[in-house]
Design a protein around this motif. Structure first.
Motif, PDB file in Angstrom:
ATOM      1  N   ARG A  47       0.836  -1.209   0.000  1.00 42.47           N
ATOM      2  CA  ARG A  47       0.000   0.000   0.000  1.00 42.47           C
ATOM      3  C   ARG A  47       0.864   1.251   0.000  1.00 42.47           C
ATOM      4  NH1 ARG A  47      -3.090  -3.274   3.619  1.00 42.47           N
ATOM      5  NH2 ARG A  47      -2.171  -2.188   5.398  1.00 42.47           N
ATOM      6  N   CYS A  50       2.514   1.652  -3.525  1.00 42.30           N
ATOM      7  CA  CYS A  50       1.520   2.019  -4.539  1.00 42.30           C
ATOM      8  C   CYS A  50       0.751   3.292  -4.176  1.00 42.30           C
ATOM      9  CB  CYS A  50       0.545   0.860  -4.764  1.00 42.30           C
ATOM     10  SG  CYS A  50       1.330  -0.599  -5.484  1.00 42.30           S
ATOM     11  N   ASN A  51       1.031   3.827  -2.979  1.00 40.65           N
ATOM     12  CA  ASN A  51       0.387   5.056  -2.496  1.00 40.65           C
ATOM     13  C   ASN A  51      -1.140   4.922  -2.485  1.00 40.65           C
ATOM     14  OD1 ASN A  51       0.514   7.623  -1.389  1.00 40.65           O
ATOM     15  ND2 ASN A  51       0.353   8.619  -3.384  1.00 40.65           N
ATOM     16  N   ILE A  52      -1.608   3.837  -1.872  1.00 40.91           N
ATOM     17  CA  ILE A  52      -3.038   3.567  -1.767  1.00 40.91           C
ATOM     18  C   ILE A  52      -3.380   3.230  -0.316  1.00 40.91           C
ATOM     19  CG2 ILE A  52      -3.413   2.829  -4.156  1.00 40.91           C
ATOM     20  CD1 ILE A  52      -3.050  -0.073  -3.249  1.00 40.91           C
ATOM     21  N   GLU A  53      -4.656   3.343   0.020  1.00 40.86           N
ATOM     22  CA  GLU A  53      -5.105   2.984   1.370  1.00 40.86           C
ATOM     23  C   GLU A  53      -5.665   1.571   1.415  1.00 40.86           C
ATOM     24  OE1 GLU A  53      -7.531   5.887   3.281  1.00 40.86           O
ATOM     25  OE2 GLU A  53      -6.320   7.544   2.536  1.00 40.86           O
ATOM     26  N   SER A  54      -6.074   1.060   0.254  1.00 38.20           N
ATOM     27  CA  SER A  54      -6.654  -0.278   0.166  1.00 38.20           C
ATOM     28  C   SER A  54      -6.242  -0.909  -1.158  1.00 38.20           C
ATOM     29  CB  SER A  54      -8.183  -0.193   0.231  1.00 38.20           C
ATOM     30  OG  SER A  54      -8.760  -1.429  -0.136  1.00 38.20           O
ATOM     31  N   ARG A  55      -6.003  -2.216  -1.136  1.00 43.09           N
ATOM     32  CA  ARG A  55      -5.652  -2.901  -2.383  1.00 43.09           C
ATOM     33  C   ARG A  55      -6.770  -2.807  -3.407  1.00 43.09           C
ATOM     34  NH1 ARG A  55      -2.926  -7.629   1.046  1.00 43.09           N
ATOM     35  NH2 ARG A  55      -5.110  -7.965   1.539  1.00 43.09           N
ATOM     36  N   GLU A  57      -8.105  -0.248  -4.442  1.00 42.19           N
ATOM     37  CA  GLU A  57      -7.810   0.898  -5.304  1.00 42.19           C
ATOM     38  C   GLU A  57      -7.035   0.488  -6.561  1.00 42.19           C
ATOM     39  OE1 GLU A  57      -6.393   4.500  -3.241  1.00 42.19           O
ATOM     40  OE2 GLU A  57      -7.024   3.490  -1.406  1.00 42.19           O
ATOM     41  N   LEU A  58      -6.395  -0.676  -6.513  1.00 39.85           N
ATOM     42  CA  LEU A  58      -5.668  -1.150  -7.700  1.00 39.85           C
ATOM     43  C   LEU A  58      -6.621  -1.408  -8.871  1.00 39.85           C
ATOM     44  CD1 LEU A  58      -3.133  -3.593  -6.027  1.00 39.85           C
ATOM     45  CD2 LEU A  58      -2.602  -1.412  -7.149  1.00 39.85           C
ATOM     46  N   SER A  61      -7.337   2.852  -9.944  1.00 42.18           N
ATOM     47  CA  SER A  61      -6.329   3.914 -10.038  1.00 42.18           C
ATOM     48  C   SER A  61      -5.215   3.521 -11.016  1.00 42.18           C
ATOM     49  CB  SER A  61      -5.728   4.194  -8.664  1.00 42.18           C
ATOM     50  OG  SER A  61      -4.586   5.033  -8.785  1.00 42.18           O
ATOM     51  N   ALA A  64      -1.787   3.841  -9.382  1.00 43.25           N
ATOM     52  CA  ALA A  64      -1.507   2.691  -8.511  1.00 43.25           C
ATOM     53  C   ALA A  64      -1.205   1.449  -9.342  1.00 43.25           C
ATOM     54  CB  ALA A  64      -2.677   2.437  -7.568  1.00 43.25           C
ATOM     55  N   GLN A  65      -1.912   1.267 -10.453  1.00 44.07           N
ATOM     56  CA  GLN A  65      -1.676   0.118 -11.333  1.00 44.07           C
ATOM     57  C   GLN A  65      -0.259   0.155 -11.898  1.00 44.07           C
ATOM     58  OE1 GLN A  65      -4.879   0.432 -14.168  1.00 44.07           O
ATOM     59  NE2 GLN A  65      -6.422  -0.095 -12.630  1.00 44.07           N
TER      60      GLN A  65
END
Length: 86
Positions: A47, A50-55, A57-58, A61, A64-65
């Protein structure tokens, strides 16, 4: 049999975080060479990278991808699955 690459990215990330090799990779990349992260610590590392709060979001975003794809490539190189770039 479904290949990892054919699965949705959030599912790929979940499987990856449960992989002991990825847990070791994440620990090494986090400054703990020779260490072994738990699945949760590996998920936190993913996380963060990838600068995300939850997987989840992949799935939506593109940024993030892209970061996840780069992380997968680094991991594949680290495990010897693909050759390291010079």
């Amino acid at each position: 049999m479904t290949h990892l690459a054919d699965m949705p990215l959030p599912q790929q990330a979940g499987i990856l975080c449960n992989d002991p090799r990825f847990q070791k990779f994440a620990a090494t990349r986090s400054g703990f060479p020779g260490g072994q992260f738990t699945a949760e610590a590996s998920a936190e590392y993913l996380r963060h990278v990838c600068n995300i709060e939850s997987r989840r979001e992949l799935a939506t975003s593109e940024i993030a991808q892209t970061k996840f794809a780069a992380l997968r490539t680094e991991f594949d190189a680290w495990t010897g699955k693909i050759a390291n770039q010079r």
